[in-house]
Design an enzyme around this catalytic site. Structure first.
Site, PDB file in Angstrom:
ATOM      1  N   GLU A  24       0.852  -1.201   0.000  1.00  0.00           N
ATOM      2  CA  GLU A  24       0.000   0.000   0.000  1.00  0.00           C
ATOM      3  C   GLU A  24       0.882   1.242   0.000  1.00  0.00           C
ATOM      4  O   GLU A  24       1.845   1.342   0.755  1.00  0.00           O
ATOM      5  CB  GLU A  24      -0.913   0.034   1.240  1.00  0.00           C
ATOM      6  CG  GLU A  24      -1.820   1.259   1.219  1.00  0.00           C
ATOM      7  CD  GLU A  24      -2.660   1.422   2.487  1.00  0.00           C
ATOM      8  OE1 GLU A  24      -3.702   0.771   2.581  1.00  0.00           O
ATOM      9  OE2 GLU A  24      -2.245   2.215   3.364  1.00  0.00           O
ATOM     10  N   ALA A 132     -19.944   0.785   1.538  1.00  0.00           N
ATOM     11  CA  ALA A 132     -19.052   0.266   0.486  1.00  0.00           C
ATOM     12  C   ALA A 132     -19.826  -0.623  -0.480  1.00  0.00           C
ATOM     13  O   ALA A 132     -19.555  -0.647  -1.685  1.00  0.00           O
ATOM     14  CB  ALA A 132     -17.908  -0.518   1.129  1.00  0.00           C
TER      15      ALA A 132
HETATM   16  P1  FAD Z   1     -18.490  -0.488   4.994  1.00  0.00           P
HETATM   17  O1  FAD Z   1     -18.249  -1.874   4.553  1.00  0.00           O
HETATM   18  O2  FAD Z   1     -19.555   0.286   4.309  1.00  0.00           O
HETATM   19  O3  FAD Z   1     -18.797  -0.525   6.561  1.00  0.00           O
HETATM   20  C1  FAD Z   1     -18.910   0.666   7.314  1.00  0.00           C
HETATM   21  C2  FAD Z   1     -19.775   0.426   8.550  1.00  0.00           C
HETATM   22  O4  FAD Z   1     -21.129   0.241   8.140  1.00  0.00           O
HETATM   23  C3  FAD Z   1     -19.389  -0.834   9.321  1.00  0.00           C
HETATM   24  O5  FAD Z   1     -19.589  -0.609  10.687  1.00  0.00           O
HETATM   25  C4  FAD Z   1     -20.356  -1.877   8.800  1.00  0.00           C
HETATM   26  O6  FAD Z   1     -20.591  -2.860   9.782  1.00  0.00           O
HETATM   27  C5  FAD Z   1     -21.597  -1.064   8.490  1.00  0.00           C
HETATM   28  N1  FAD Z   1     -22.340  -1.567   7.325  1.00  0.00           N
HETATM   29  C6  FAD Z   1     -21.835  -1.768   6.080  1.00  0.00           C
HETATM   30  N2  FAD Z   1     -22.798  -2.181   5.244  1.00  0.00           N
HETATM   31  C7  FAD Z   1     -23.926  -2.264   5.980  1.00  0.00           C
HETATM   32  C8  FAD Z   1     -25.267  -2.612   5.681  1.00  0.00           C
HETATM   33  N3  FAD Z   1     -25.629  -2.997   4.431  1.00  0.00           N
HETATM   34  N4  FAD Z   1     -26.186  -2.563   6.689  1.00  0.00           N
HETATM   35  C9  FAD Z   1     -25.839  -2.185   7.926  1.00  0.00           C
HETATM   36  N5  FAD Z   1     -24.588  -1.823   8.269  1.00  0.00           N
HETATM   37  C10 FAD Z   1     -23.640  -1.852   7.307  1.00  0.00           C
HETATM   38  N6  FAD Z   1     -10.185   4.920   4.216  1.00  0.00           N
HETATM   39  C11 FAD Z   1      -9.971   5.978   3.391  1.00  0.00           C
HETATM   40  O7  FAD Z   1     -10.525   7.054   3.611  1.00  0.00           O
HETATM   41  N7  FAD Z   1      -9.142   5.870   2.297  1.00  0.00           N
HETATM   42  C12 FAD Z   1      -8.517   4.710   1.977  1.00  0.00           C
HETATM   43  O8  FAD Z   1      -7.793   4.641   0.988  1.00  0.00           O
HETATM   44  C13 FAD Z   1      -8.714   3.567   2.830  1.00  0.00           C
HETATM   45  N8  FAD Z   1      -8.128   2.389   2.568  1.00  0.00           N
HETATM   46  C14 FAD Z   1      -8.405   1.289   3.360  1.00  0.00           C
HETATM   47  C15 FAD Z   1      -7.828   0.051   3.020  1.00  0.00           C
HETATM   48  C16 FAD Z   1      -8.104  -1.073   3.802  1.00  0.00           C
HETATM   49  C17 FAD Z   1      -7.493  -2.394   3.416  1.00  0.00           C
HETATM   50  C18 FAD Z   1      -8.939  -0.966   4.952  1.00  0.00           C
HETATM   51  C19 FAD Z   1      -9.207  -2.168   5.809  1.00  0.00           C
HETATM   52  C20 FAD Z   1      -9.478   0.265   5.295  1.00  0.00           C
HETATM   53  C21 FAD Z   1      -9.242   1.401   4.507  1.00  0.00           C
HETATM   54  N9  FAD Z   1      -9.808   2.641   4.792  1.00  0.00           N
HETATM   55  C22 FAD Z   1      -9.578   3.718   3.965  1.00  0.00           C
HETATM   56  C23 FAD Z   1     -10.613   2.817   6.004  1.00  0.00           C
HETATM   57  C24 FAD Z   1     -12.126   2.601   5.751  1.00  0.00           C
HETATM   58  O9  FAD Z   1     -12.610   3.613   4.892  1.00  0.00           O
HETATM   59  C25 FAD Z   1     -12.818   2.655   7.116  1.00  0.00           C
HETATM   60  O10 FAD Z   1     -12.478   1.527   7.873  1.00  0.00           O
HETATM   61  C26 FAD Z   1     -14.324   2.911   7.085  1.00  0.00           C
HETATM   62  O11 FAD Z   1     -14.726   3.287   8.404  1.00  0.00           O
HETATM   63  C27 FAD Z   1     -15.162   1.712   6.679  1.00  0.00           C
HETATM   64  O12 FAD Z   1     -14.996   1.413   5.374  1.00  0.00           O
HETATM   65  P2  FAD Z   1     -15.640   0.065   4.733  1.00  0.00           P
HETATM   66  O13 FAD Z   1     -15.330   0.089   3.300  1.00  0.00           O
HETATM   67  O14 FAD Z   1     -15.289  -1.129   5.530  1.00  0.00           O
HETATM   68  O15 FAD Z   1     -17.189   0.406   4.951  1.00  0.00           O
END
Ligand code: FAD
Length: 321
Positions: A24, A132
């Site tokens: 990364e 996401a």
């Molecule tokens: P989601 O999967 O949408 O989850 C977010 C929250 O919503 C979680 O608590 C989940 O339980 C809940 N949720 C999700 N879908 C549902 C649903 N359908 N119904 C009810 N609840 C739901 N951040 C940045 O800003 N830039 C980056 O480049 C970046 N890179 C990352 C790379 C990796 C490998 C990781 C692990 C994290 C990265 N992050 C980055 C951080 C990430 O954006 C945060 O962890 C963020 O808070 C959650 O992102 P997510 O995609 O997991 O969200």
């Protein structure tokens, strides 16, 4: 009982799959940082990773530098970029534009993320995507519209996975349900948040497989060499570093000692993750190559041979704590 398929009994296909390696990077915040980053990129390039991921600021705060870095990686290196993309604060129309722009530059891998919510506790902009999962579905829509352009490579969509509970999630079970939902929406693979205990990654694998998640879950491994960074990341991601490691790093007499302690701990963590069934290792480099390369050398991953003379190609910078 049906006879074994020709594919199953083919000797070369029953061998273990090659181990994936990726790094990364984050877009530089100044010309000086860009210079250091490019030294790192050249060093990492010579290890022939399968891809390098490029982070993206929540709400697109660094959109231009991220796209510029990806462009340069595609034009000036042999590296394949995986573009992170966050959806919080952006409308589907805005995001479809960014996805199109990334595809036009030649990107074929996107890590679909929500991004962190605004720090002031305010609500994301009205009409912006919520999860996401929504972004994955949008990417698949854009892909469908451009399918004739993508005959030489469809889009690989990755997502985040959490070995320890996501700070906003009610439980680890909920996290796995979300991961399963992301798979159903079209995710091809997942990369994990940092973790400091192997059991956390192994447990995630077990829980996810039991729930029906079949996509590769690649452990995101951070070189455990900087006390300051470990503390900060622990706070940001809500992941508690092991106190014994923190004490050993704090007690180290020199930067070299700290590097050795941290590299050994990282190698143990990565090896244990591989033993638990990890299909590869994704190294969080923090735009520095030294600890990443030390970890890689000690890990001795079973990969194709690397270019000879890598270590002599660029003089190593002095150790920083
Ligand atoms: P989601 O999967 O949408 O989850 C977010 C929250 O919503 C979680 O608590 C989940 O339980 C809940 N949720 C999700 N879908 C549902 C649903 N359908 N119904 C009810 N609840 C739901 N951040 C940045 O800003 N830039 C980056 O480049 C970046 N890179 C990352 C790379 C990796 C490998 C990781 C692990 C994290 C990265 N992050 C980055 C951080 C990430 O954006 C945060 O962890 C963020 O808070 C959650 O992102 P997510 O995609 O997991 O969200």
């Amino acid at each position: 009982m049906s006879p074994p398929s020709l594919i199953d009994i083919h000797p070369n296909l029953s061998d273990a799959a090659p181990v994936a390696l990726s790094y990364e990077l984050f877009p530089p915040r100044s010309p000086k940082a860009a210079e250091t980053l490019w030294t790192t990129i050249r060093e990492l390039e010579s290890t022939e990773p399968d891809y390098v991921s490029v982070t993206y600021g929540a709400s697109g705060s660094n959109r231009d530098t991220a796209v510029e870095l990806i462009n340069r990686l595609l034009l000036e290196t042999t590296l394949r970029p995986l573009a992170h993309l966050t959806c919080v604060g952006n409308t589907p129309q805005e995001l479809a534009g960014i996805i199109g722009e990334l595809l036009d530059t030649g990107v074929r891998g996107i890590l679909a993320l929500r991004g962190d919510l605004p720090k002031d506790g305010g609500e994301p902009a009205a009409g912006s995507l919520r999860y996401a999962q929504d972004l994955i579905e949008l990417i698949r829509r854009v892909e469908q519209r451009r399918s004739a352009l993508l005959c030489a490579g469809k889009i690989a969509v990755g997502v985040a996975a959490y070995p320890t509970r996501h700070p906003e999630s009610p439980s680890e079970e909920h996290d796995v349900e979300v991961l399963l939902a992301k798979q159903r929406s079209g995710a091809d693979f997942a990369i994990t948040q940092v973790f400091f205990r192997t059991e956390e990654y192994a447990d995630l694998l077990t829980r996810a497989r039991r729930a029906g998640v079949t996509i590769p879950i690649i452990p995101g491994v951070m070189p455990l060499t900087s006390l300051r960074r470990l503390k900060r990341l622990g706070e940001l991601a809500g992941v508690e570093p092991a106190p014994e490691l923190m004490e050993r790093l704090a007690a180290a007499d020199s930067d070299i000692d700290r590097l050795h302690i941290g590299v050994d701990a990282t190698v143990d963590l990565a090896n244990a993750a591989l033993d638990a069934g990890a299909p590869g290792i994704h190294l969080y480099t923090f735009n520095e190559h030294q600890s990443a390369l030390e970890v890689l050398d000690k890990l001795a991953l079973p990969r194709r041979s690397r270019t000879a003379g890598r270590r002599d190609a660029v003089a190593r910078p002095q150790l920083a704590s």
